[in-house]
Scaffold this active site. Structure first.
Site, short mmCIF file in Angstrom:
data_model
loop_
_atom_site.label_atom_id
_atom_site.label_comp_id
_atom_site.label_asym_id
_atom_site.label_seq_id
_atom_site.Cartn_x
_atom_site.Cartn_y
_atom_site.Cartn_z
N CYS A 1 85.80 57.86 58.59
CA CYS A 1 85.76 58.38 59.94
C CYS A 1 84.92 57.44 60.79
O CYS A 1 83.97 56.83 60.31
CB CYS A 1 85.18 59.78 60.06
SG CYS A 1 86.02 60.99 59.07
N ARG B 1 88.46 52.77 59.99
CA ARG B 1 87.69 53.71 59.16
C ARG B 1 88.46 54.99 58.86
O ARG B 1 88.02 55.81 58.05
CB ARG B 1 86.38 54.07 59.86
CG ARG B 1 85.50 52.88 60.15
CD ARG B 1 84.27 53.33 60.88
NE ARG B 1 83.37 54.05 60.01
CZ ARG B 1 82.38 53.48 59.34
NH1 ARG B 1 82.15 52.20 59.46
NH2 ARG B 1 81.60 54.19 58.55
N TRP C 1 89.35 60.43 58.92
CA TRP C 1 90.00 60.32 57.61
C TRP C 1 89.65 61.65 56.92
O TRP C 1 88.49 61.91 56.60
CB TRP C 1 89.44 59.14 56.82
CG TRP C 1 90.13 58.94 55.50
CD1 TRP C 1 91.26 58.23 55.27
CD2 TRP C 1 89.71 59.45 54.23
NE1 TRP C 1 91.58 58.27 53.93
CE2 TRP C 1 90.65 59.02 53.27
CE3 TRP C 1 88.64 60.25 53.80
CZ2 TRP C 1 90.55 59.34 51.91
CZ3 TRP C 1 88.55 60.57 52.45
CH2 TRP C 1 89.49 60.11 51.53
N GLY D 1 81.16 62.00 57.04
CA GLY D 1 80.44 62.36 55.82
C GLY D 1 80.98 63.68 55.29
O GLY D 1 82.06 64.12 55.66
N GLU E 1 94.31 43.15 40.48
CA GLU E 1 94.24 43.05 41.93
C GLU E 1 95.65 42.95 42.55
O GLU E 1 95.93 43.57 43.58
CB GLU E 1 93.38 41.83 42.31
CG GLU E 1 93.31 41.50 43.78
CD GLU E 1 92.72 42.60 44.67
OE1 GLU E 1 92.20 43.59 44.14
OE2 GLU E 1 92.80 42.47 45.90
N LYS F 1 97.01 45.64 45.24
CA LYS F 1 97.52 45.22 46.55
C LYS F 1 98.90 45.81 46.76
O LYS F 1 99.20 46.37 47.80
CB LYS F 1 97.60 43.70 46.59
CG LYS F 1 96.91 42.83 47.50
CD LYS F 1 95.67 42.99 48.21
CE LYS F 1 94.85 44.21 48.12
NZ LYS F 1 93.43 44.01 48.08
N GLU G 1 98.89 49.72 47.17
CA GLU G 1 98.28 50.32 48.36
C GLU G 1 99.09 50.09 49.63
O GLU G 1 99.05 50.92 50.52
CB GLU G 1 96.81 49.92 48.52
CG GLU G 1 96.49 48.52 48.94
CD GLU G 1 94.97 48.31 49.14
OE1 GLU G 1 94.54 47.18 48.93
OE2 GLU G 1 94.25 49.24 49.52
N HIS H 1 100.44 47.13 22.85
CA HIS H 1 99.72 48.32 22.37
C HIS H 1 100.08 49.56 23.20
O HIS H 1 99.36 50.55 23.15
CB HIS H 1 98.21 48.07 22.42
CG HIS H 1 97.80 46.92 21.55
ND1 HIS H 1 97.90 46.96 20.18
CD2 HIS H 1 97.33 45.69 21.85
CE1 HIS H 1 97.49 45.80 19.67
NE2 HIS H 1 97.14 45.01 20.67
N LYS I 1 89.68 51.80 55.60
CA LYS I 1 89.09 50.52 55.22
C LYS I 1 87.74 50.71 54.54
O LYS I 1 87.41 50.04 53.57
CB LYS I 1 88.93 49.68 56.49
CG LYS I 1 88.32 48.32 56.26
CD LYS I 1 89.34 47.37 55.72
CE LYS I 1 88.78 46.00 55.43
NZ LYS I 1 89.54 45.34 54.35
C1 AGP Z 1 91.15 46.89 48.91
O1 AGP Z 1 92.39 46.42 49.27
C2 AGP Z 1 90.90 48.30 49.13
N1 AGP Z 1 91.26 48.74 50.41
C3 AGP Z 1 89.66 48.89 48.53
O2 AGP Z 1 89.87 48.89 47.15
C4 AGP Z 1 88.27 48.24 48.81
O3 AGP Z 1 88.21 46.99 48.22
C5 AGP Z 1 87.16 49.16 48.26
O4 AGP Z 1 87.23 50.40 48.90
C6 AGP Z 1 85.78 48.57 48.38
O5 AGP Z 1 85.45 48.35 49.71
P1 AGP Z 1 84.18 47.48 50.09
O6 AGP Z 1 84.45 46.10 49.64
O7 AGP Z 1 84.09 47.59 51.58
O8 AGP Z 1 83.01 48.08 49.39
#
Ligand code: AGP
Length: 612
Positions: free
Chosen positions: A2, A27, A74, A101, A484, A488, A491, A507, A607
């Site tokens: 938020c 945010r 959010w 929060g 990673e 990517k 998401e 396995h 984000k």
């Molecule tokens: C990455 O693509 C994500 N959006 C997410 O995993 C992010 O890396 C994670 O929330 C950590 O964020 P930060 O680096 O701001 O701590």
């Protein structure tokens, strides 16, 4: 998550509030709202959906008033409907609050307030704050501004959990009041106008002067100035920080998405980060050589992509320092009864510097007595202020929710740090240190070449974008890169994508494969090439389609049956992750684009994850 913005000054507040919300939208973007405090009281306008939808409503109404607060949400408690969006008001509609929060004890507080006759309209935890203030202010008379400050302090003492709150009250027009505990809140100092924001981007178009609030602080923001009080309402002195100008240009450079712009910026952001480290590597991370020499254990912590940076760096730390190293997920570490090895260096990696799980893990590490260093991209962020030392990656603002350029800059910083520790503890000699750092300095060029693979990656994406399930395989330093690549893809495309250590597929995960499943194998011509090649054979034997991300050495040696290949520049084995990941970022981007996804703001995400 938020985003919060508050404005008070001489001009109409609504345009400032909308401008701030646009900057904060990363945010959270499921609903938004403003409260403008004018001559006739509060005007509240809310909307489900993005800030653009709210902006249309606000322009239609043109609420008048030179003071106001606003919020982009959010959702945590209650669906992202208009009624649940902030600001929330008390029964009389005279008090409005916005909140970032989670109020953990909102249910008992709500029950008590309901018994006292308060009527709640939303399903949120936030609404209790407005009613609690109403309760505290019901007998207020005289100096309304002081009464509001006292009420906020008393309410804050009754609430548990995390909050950054901004409030306005009809009876104290021209005043925005803010309170903070475990969620970020910053005051902005302008000329005849002042601000409150979740971060400096909320008011960065209007002033470069900021006051970072501490937990327990209460800010009283008026056009004439900013006052900060402690939880007992005693005035506090504060420091004004002048914000650095961001290195990267705002806007999308004519591209369709920030993500693509940020992927293409990587040769420059990595270069700037490396230059910043190498300008004075001995002091870049703030730890004295004497302290580095004592390190007996290394722990690195992060979430999501930042965690993948730590998982990659674990290989470097162990190879270059011979010191036991752990890569930890912050959300797991903080609630685990973890060992407390002596002389531990704890490294916290975070783009935003605000991730709640990482902040909590950092606090735990500090309690354990570990030396702490942060690798962050946002100046003045919570993590950078709590840790003993901070190295700032030089990425400029990363706007796309999917992290790309921050990741490769984190890798560059962690690589340099591993070499620095290795040399300090005497495991690397001077010649090797120099060679490794020279190789690191050449990486931006190789990443530039990887960025040029976009055309070939796009062709592959055109072949696979209709698929519903993807597997990514890697070994050694490329195993976290497989994770990673899968993160990517999932998401921003919402498709099933899993990353595995290639040696593990037999396995269990191999059962996922069916005819035609795309398996993206990170197979450069390195010391484990034969093993990766075997993994490709195994998946192809089950009818899956191997897609090799390789280099010129691997390209020569790969089975001719593997027709789908991305050939990247040759790099030293340990640095290949920084090059390989670029191809995977581009792959995710193009699959998402061909599927018509909202790439920069994928569903359900934000984000900066400032709640647990
Ligand atoms: C990455 O693509 C994500 N959006 C997410 O995993 C992010 O890396 C994670 O929330 C950590 O964020 P930060 O680096 O701001 O701590």
């Amino acid at each position: 998550m938020c985003g919060i913005i508050g404005y008070t000054g001489k001009k109409e507040s609504a345009p400032y509030l909308i401008d701030g919300l646009k900057a904060l939208e990363y945010r959270g973007y499921d609903s938004a709202g403003v409260a403008v405090c004018g001559a006739d009281g509060l005007r509240i306008i809310k909307s489900a959906g993005k800030v653009a939808a709210l902006e249309i409503k606000v322009k239609a109404v043109s609420p008048e008033g030179t003071c106001g607060i606003a919020h982009t949400r959010w959702a945590t408690h209650g669906k992202p409907t208009e009624i649940n969006s902030h600001p929330h008001t008390d029964c009389s509609g005279e008090i409005a609050v916005v909140h970032n929060g989670i109020i953990e004890n909102y249910l008992p507080v709500k029950e008590r307030l309901e018994k006292n006759g308060h009527r709640f309209k939303s399903e949120t935890d936030t609404e209790v704050i407005a009613h609690l203030l109403e309760e505290k202010l019901k007998n207020a008379s005289g100096d309304y501004e002081k009464e509001l400050l006292k009420a906020v302090a008393e309410a804050a003492a009754e609430l548990s959990g995390s909050y950054a709150v901004a409030a306005v009250w009809k009876k104290a027009p021209g005043t925005v009041i803010g309170a903070k505990k475990k969620s970020p809140l910053v005051a902005g100092i302008g000329d005849g106008e002042n601000f409150l924001g979740s971060d400096v981007s909320a008011f960065g178009n209007h002033t470069d002067k900021a006051v970072y609030m501490d937990d327990g602080d209460i800010a009283v923001i008026k056009a004439s100035g900013v006052e900060i009080y402690d939880k007992n309402c005693a005035p506090k002195k504060y420091e004004i920080s002048v914000m650095e100008k961001s290195g990267s240009e705002a806007g999308k450079n004519g591209l369709e998405h920030y993500m693509l712009k940020e992927i293409r910026e990587q040769p420059f952001t990595i270069k700037s980060t490396i230059e910043s480290v190498l300008a004075d590597i001995d002091s870049a991370f703030g730890i004295k050589t004497g302290d580095l020499k004592k390190i007996k254990n290394i722990m690195m912590v992060g979430c999501g992509t930042a965690y993948h940076a730590t998982a990659t760096a674990k290989y470097w730390m162990e190879e270059f320092t011979n010191i036991p190293t752990q890569a930890e997920l912050a959300s797991e570490y903080k609630y685990r009864k973890a060992a407390i090895p002596k002389e531990t260096l704890a490294i916290f990696v975070s783009q935003s510097g605000e991730t709640a799980d990482t902040v909590a893990a950092l606090e735990k590490a500090k309690e354990a007595g570990f030396k702490t260093v942060a690798i962050c991209n946002v100046y003045g962020s919570t993590i950078s202020r709590i840790s003993d030392h901070t190295f700032y990656t030089k990425c400029g603002q990363e706007i796309s929710v999917a992290s790309t350029k921050a990741f490769t800059a984190q890798l560059a910083a962690l690589f340099a740090l591993s070499v620095l520790i290795g040399r300090a503890v005497g495991f690397l000699d001077e010649k090797t240190e120099k060679r490794l750092l020279d190789e690191l300095s050449r990486i931006p060029e190789a990443v530039g070449e990887a960025v040029k693979s976009e055309g070939a990656v796009k062709e592959l994406a055109e072949r696979y974008y209709r698929d519903k399930s993807f597997v990514f395989l890697g070994r050694n330093v490329n195993y976290p890169i497989a994770l990673e690549g899968a993160l990517k893809l999932k998401e921003i495309t919402y498709l099933q994508a899993e990353g595995f250590a290639a040696g593990e597929i037999k396995h269990g995960p191999i059962a996922l494969l069916s005819v035609g499943t795309p398996v993206i194998a990170l197979a450069p011509g390195d010391s484990l090439f034969d093993k990766m090649s075997n993994a490709c054979e195994e998946v192809m034997a089950r009818g899956a389609e191997a897609v090799a991300v390789t280099d010129s050495r691997g390209n020569k040696a790969l089975d001719p049956k593997i027709k789908n290949r991305i050939v990247l520049p040759d790099t030293p084995e340990y640095l290949a992750p920084m090059v390989n990941v670029v191809a995977l970022q581009l792959f995710a981007y193009w699959i998402a684009r061909l599927n018509g996804r909202e790439i920069d703001q994928p569903r359900n995400l934000a984000k900066s994850v400032t709640v647990e």
